[in-house]
Design a protein around this motif. Structure first.
Motif, PDB file in Angstrom:
ATOM      1  N   MET A   1       0.699  -1.235   0.077  1.00  0.00           N
ATOM      2  CA  MET A   1       0.079   0.221   0.079  1.00  0.00           C
ATOM      3  C   MET A   1       0.942   1.249   0.053  1.00  0.00           C
ATOM      4  N   ILE A   2       0.662   2.155  -0.758  1.00  0.00           N
ATOM      5  CA  ILE A   2       1.221   3.517  -0.952  1.00  0.00           C
ATOM      6  C   ILE A   2       0.965   4.378   0.354  1.00  0.00           C
ATOM      7  N   ARG A   3       1.975   4.870   1.088  1.00  0.00           N
ATOM      8  CA  ARG A   3       1.939   5.624   2.265  1.00  0.00           C
ATOM      9  C   ARG A   3       2.163   7.144   2.032  1.00  0.00           C
ATOM     10  N   ILE A   4       1.309   7.910   2.610  1.00  0.00           N
ATOM     11  CA  ILE A   4       1.321   9.228   2.256  1.00  0.00           C
ATOM     12  C   ILE A   4       1.551  10.002   3.520  1.00  0.00           C
ATOM     13  N   LEU A   5       2.601  10.720   3.609  1.00  0.00           N
ATOM     14  CA  LEU A   5       2.564  11.672   5.018  1.00  0.00           C
ATOM     15  C   LEU A   5       2.017  13.239   4.364  1.00  0.00           C
ATOM     16  N   LEU A   6       0.827  13.531   5.119  1.00  0.00           N
ATOM     17  CA  LEU A   6       0.226  14.720   4.740  1.00  0.00           C
ATOM     18  C   LEU A   6       0.706  15.842   5.803  1.00  0.00           C
ATOM     19  N   ALA A   7       1.090  16.839   5.438  1.00  0.00           N
ATOM     20  CA  ALA A   7       1.192  17.910   6.356  1.00  0.00           C
ATOM     21  C   ALA A   7       0.463  19.351   6.037  1.00  0.00           C
ATOM     22  N   GLU A   8      -0.514  19.586   6.740  1.00  0.00           N
ATOM     23  CA  GLU A   8      -1.416  20.516   6.413  1.00  0.00           C
ATOM     24  C   GLU A   8      -2.013  21.153   7.839  1.00  0.00           C
ATOM     25  N   ASP A   9      -1.912  22.660   7.756  1.00  0.00           N
ATOM     26  CA  ASP A   9      -2.151  23.257   9.200  1.00  0.00           C
ATOM     27  C   ASP A   9      -3.664  23.538   9.447  1.00  0.00           C
ATOM     28  N   ASP A  10      -4.391  23.471   8.292  1.00  0.00           N
ATOM     29  CA  ASP A  10      -5.951  23.670   8.411  1.00  0.00           C
ATOM     30  C   ASP A  10      -6.676  22.104   8.600  1.00  0.00           C
ATOM     31  N   ARG A  11      -7.269  22.285   9.840  1.00  0.00           N
ATOM     32  CA  ARG A  11      -7.759  21.083  10.331  1.00  0.00           C
ATOM     33  C   ARG A  11      -8.931  20.583   9.501  1.00  0.00           C
ATOM     34  N   VAL A  12      -9.841  21.387   9.044  1.00  0.00           N
ATOM     35  CA  VAL A  12     -10.809  20.698   7.931  1.00  0.00           C
ATOM     36  C   VAL A  12     -10.223  20.403   6.788  1.00  0.00           C
ATOM     37  N   MET A  13      -9.231  21.044   6.123  1.00  0.00           N
ATOM     38  CA  MET A  13      -8.576  20.621   4.899  1.00  0.00           C
ATOM     39  C   MET A  13      -7.792  19.262   5.073  1.00  0.00           C
ATOM     40  N   ARG A  14      -7.244  19.220   6.217  1.00  0.00           N
ATOM     41  CA  ARG A  14      -6.384  17.985   6.723  1.00  0.00           C
ATOM     42  C   ARG A  14      -7.276  16.747   6.606  1.00  0.00           C
ATOM     43  N   GLU A  15      -8.258  17.180   7.164  1.00  0.00           N
ATOM     44  CA  GLU A  15      -9.421  16.026   7.356  1.00  0.00           C
ATOM     45  C   GLU A  15     -10.017  15.399   6.065  1.00  0.00           C
ATOM     46  N   TYR A  16     -10.446  16.481   5.285  1.00  0.00           N
ATOM     47  CA  TYR A  16     -10.827  16.064   3.937  1.00  0.00           C
ATOM     48  C   TYR A  16      -9.927  15.390   2.972  1.00  0.00           C
ATOM     49  N   LEU A  17      -8.721  16.017   3.063  1.00  0.00           N
ATOM     50  CA  LEU A  17      -7.591  15.319   2.075  1.00  0.00           C
ATOM     51  C   LEU A  17      -7.511  13.973   2.696  1.00  0.00           C
ATOM     52  N   THR A  18      -7.328  13.661   3.945  1.00  0.00           N
ATOM     53  CA  THR A  18      -6.943  12.281   4.560  1.00  0.00           C
ATOM     54  C   THR A  18      -8.235  11.425   4.280  1.00  0.00           C
ATOM     55  N   ARG A  19      -9.457  11.919   4.297  1.00  0.00           N
ATOM     56  CA  ARG A  19     -10.559  10.851   3.908  1.00  0.00           C
ATOM     57  C   ARG A  19     -10.680  10.458   2.485  1.00  0.00           C
ATOM     58  N   ALA A  20     -10.233  11.592   1.534  1.00  0.00           N
ATOM     59  CA  ALA A  20     -10.520  11.316   0.256  1.00  0.00           C
ATOM     60  C   ALA A  20      -9.307  10.439  -0.246  1.00  0.00           C
ATOM     61  N   LEU A  21      -8.172  10.581   0.268  1.00  0.00           N
ATOM     62  CA  LEU A  21      -7.090   9.676  -0.103  1.00  0.00           C
ATOM     63  C   LEU A  21      -7.176   8.368   0.658  1.00  0.00           C
ATOM     64  N   GLU A  22      -7.744   8.161   1.621  1.00  0.00           N
ATOM     65  CA  GLU A  22      -7.840   6.860   2.303  1.00  0.00           C
ATOM     66  C   GLU A  22      -8.823   6.139   1.594  1.00  0.00           C
ATOM     67  N   ARG A  23      -9.909   6.656   1.041  1.00  0.00           N
ATOM     68  CA  ARG A  23     -11.162   6.167   0.173  1.00  0.00           C
ATOM     69  C   ARG A  23     -10.519   5.668  -0.941  1.00  0.00           C
ATOM     70  N   SER A  24      -9.407   6.205  -1.435  1.00  0.00           N
ATOM     71  CA  SER A  24      -8.829   5.831  -2.614  1.00  0.00           C
ATOM     72  C   SER A  24      -8.039   4.866  -2.682  1.00  0.00           C
ATOM     73  N   GLY A  25      -7.535   4.140  -1.212  1.00  0.00           N
ATOM     74  CA  GLY A  25      -6.758   3.102  -1.139  1.00  0.00           C
ATOM     75  C   GLY A  25      -5.309   3.522  -0.774  1.00  0.00           C
ATOM     76  N   TYR A  26      -5.161   4.601  -0.219  1.00  0.00           N
ATOM     77  CA  TYR A  26      -3.829   5.300   0.078  1.00  0.00           C
ATOM     78  C   TYR A  26      -3.768   5.328   1.743  1.00  0.00           C
ATOM     79  N   ALA A  27      -2.709   4.760   2.255  1.00  0.00           N
ATOM     80  CA  ALA A  27      -2.535   4.872   3.837  1.00  0.00           C
ATOM     81  C   ALA A  27      -2.131   6.395   3.965  1.00  0.00           C
ATOM     82  N   VAL A  28      -2.645   7.239   4.949  1.00  0.00           N
ATOM     83  CA  VAL A  28      -2.254   8.412   5.269  1.00  0.00           C
ATOM     84  C   VAL A  28      -2.104   8.759   6.568  1.00  0.00           C
TER      85      VAL A  28
END
Length: 124
Positions: A1-28
């Motif tokens: 599984m492809i692993r992504i490290l996401l660094a985003e200071d905006d909490r809402v944006m961070r949560e949206y991005l995490t959910r979208a990437l996890e739904r697409s099969g990435y480990a975040v």
């Protein structure tokens, strides 16, 4: 599984991005600033650093430069809403992809998918 490290200071944006990437099969693994990403980079392996550029304590460009010393094969994608910052990122980390805000989550996932198409092709 492809692993992504996401660094985003905006909490809402961070949560949206995490959910979208996890739904697409990435480990975040998601953090709220560059300084919080450093211990993860030193102790874990990631395929992609997805980072906002403008963050407190350590900006995304500095984070990407430090990350490339720790993990030279890791890919980097910046996300930003500032055009001038985009130009700076392109000069300082030329191999990185830059995605400008606002963007649709689908566009982000497509860009990440493109980065890993060759590797994903081997898993099908």
């Amino acid at each position: 599984m492809i692993r992504i490290l996401l660094a985003e200071d905006d909490r809402v944006m961070r949560e949206y991005l995490t959910r979208a990437l996890e739904r697409s099969g990435y480990a975040v693994s998601a953090v709220d600033r560059g300084t919080a990403a450093m211990p993860l980079l030193e102790n874990e392996r990631f395929d992609l650093l997805l980072t906002d550029i403008v963050m407190p304590e350590m900006d995304g460009i500095e984070l990407a430069q430090k990350a490339s010393e720790i993990a030279p094969d890791m890919r980097v994608m910046f996300i930003t809403g500032f055009a001038a910052v985009t130009l700076k990122a392109g000069k300082q980390v030329p191999q990185a992809k830059v995605l400008s805000k606002p963007f649709h989550l689908r566009d982000l996932v497509l860009e990440v998918d493109r980065l890993f198409e060759a590797e994903n092709a081997g898993f099908n």
